[in-house]
Write a protein that holds these residues in place. Sequence first.
Motif, PDB file in Angstrom:
ATOM      1  N   PHE A  41       0.697  -1.553   0.086  1.00  0.00           N
ATOM      2  CA  PHE A  41       0.017  -0.245   0.003  1.00  0.00           C
ATOM      3  C   PHE A  41       0.979   1.567  -0.013  1.00  0.00           C
ATOM      4  CE2 PHE A  41      -3.708  -1.967   2.127  1.00  0.00           C
ATOM      5  CZ  PHE A  41      -4.274  -2.269   0.856  1.00  0.00           C
ATOM      6  N   GLY A  42       1.919   1.017   1.157  1.00  0.00           N
ATOM      7  CA  GLY A  42       2.441   2.170   0.770  1.00  0.00           C
ATOM      8  C   GLY A  42       3.344   2.574  -0.802  1.00  0.00           C
ATOM      9  N   GLY A  45       1.587   3.908  -3.400  1.00  0.00           N
ATOM     10  CA  GLY A  45       1.158   5.242  -2.830  1.00  0.00           C
ATOM     11  C   GLY A  45       2.957   6.456  -3.894  1.00  0.00           C
ATOM     12  N   VAL A  46       3.839   6.132  -3.551  1.00  0.00           N
ATOM     13  CA  VAL A  46       4.931   6.328  -4.183  1.00  0.00           C
ATOM     14  C   VAL A  46       4.510   6.176  -5.896  1.00  0.00           C
ATOM     15  CG1 VAL A  46       6.626   6.264  -3.928  1.00  0.00           C
ATOM     16  CG2 VAL A  46       6.152   5.536  -2.443  1.00  0.00           C
ATOM     17  N   LEU A  48       1.732   6.496  -7.359  1.00  0.00           N
ATOM     18  CA  LEU A  48       0.526   7.150  -7.493  1.00  0.00           C
ATOM     19  C   LEU A  48       1.120   9.043  -7.305  1.00  0.00           C
ATOM     20  CD1 LEU A  48      -2.485   6.076  -5.688  1.00  0.00           C
ATOM     21  CD2 LEU A  48      -2.550   6.030  -8.212  1.00  0.00           C
ATOM     22  N   HIS A  49       2.020   9.488  -6.083  1.00  0.00           N
ATOM     23  CA  HIS A  49       2.303  10.588  -6.134  1.00  0.00           C
ATOM     24  C   HIS A  49       3.485  10.742  -6.241  1.00  0.00           C
ATOM     25  CE1 HIS A  49      -0.871  11.282  -4.120  1.00  0.00           C
ATOM     26  NE2 HIS A  49      -1.235   9.912  -3.528  1.00  0.00           N
ATOM     27  N   ALA A  53       7.120  11.538  -3.127  1.00  0.00           N
ATOM     28  CA  ALA A  53       6.389  11.066  -1.632  1.00  0.00           C
ATOM     29  C   ALA A  53       7.184  10.665  -1.334  1.00  0.00           C
ATOM     30  CB  ALA A  53       5.026  10.351  -2.439  1.00  0.00           C
TER      31      ALA A  53
END
Length: 72
Positions: A41-42, A45-46, A48-49, A53
Motif C-alpha cells: 500500500f505504501g 502511494g509512491v 501514484l504521487h 512522495a
Amino acid sequence: MVHVVHTPMPDTVARLDTSSRRWVLYLDSDSPPQDLCWAMFGVLGVLLHGRDATAAAEPVPRLRLVPDVPCS
C-alpha cells in the motif's frame, strides 16, 4: 515499473530504492503476507504521487494483523 526482490531483511518488511532509474522494491522473505500487504500500500502511494512522495516516508515498527476472534 518496479523490480521486486525477495530477500531476508531482519527488522525490515520492505525498502523501496529509488536511487537509480530502475526502482527496486526489496521485500522481506520472512515477513507474513499481512505485513507485505501494508508495505505494498505504501509503495502504491509512491507510484501514484511520484518520487517526491518518498520524502514523507517514515520508518515504522513491524505491524501485525491480528485476526478478530470473538470472545467466548
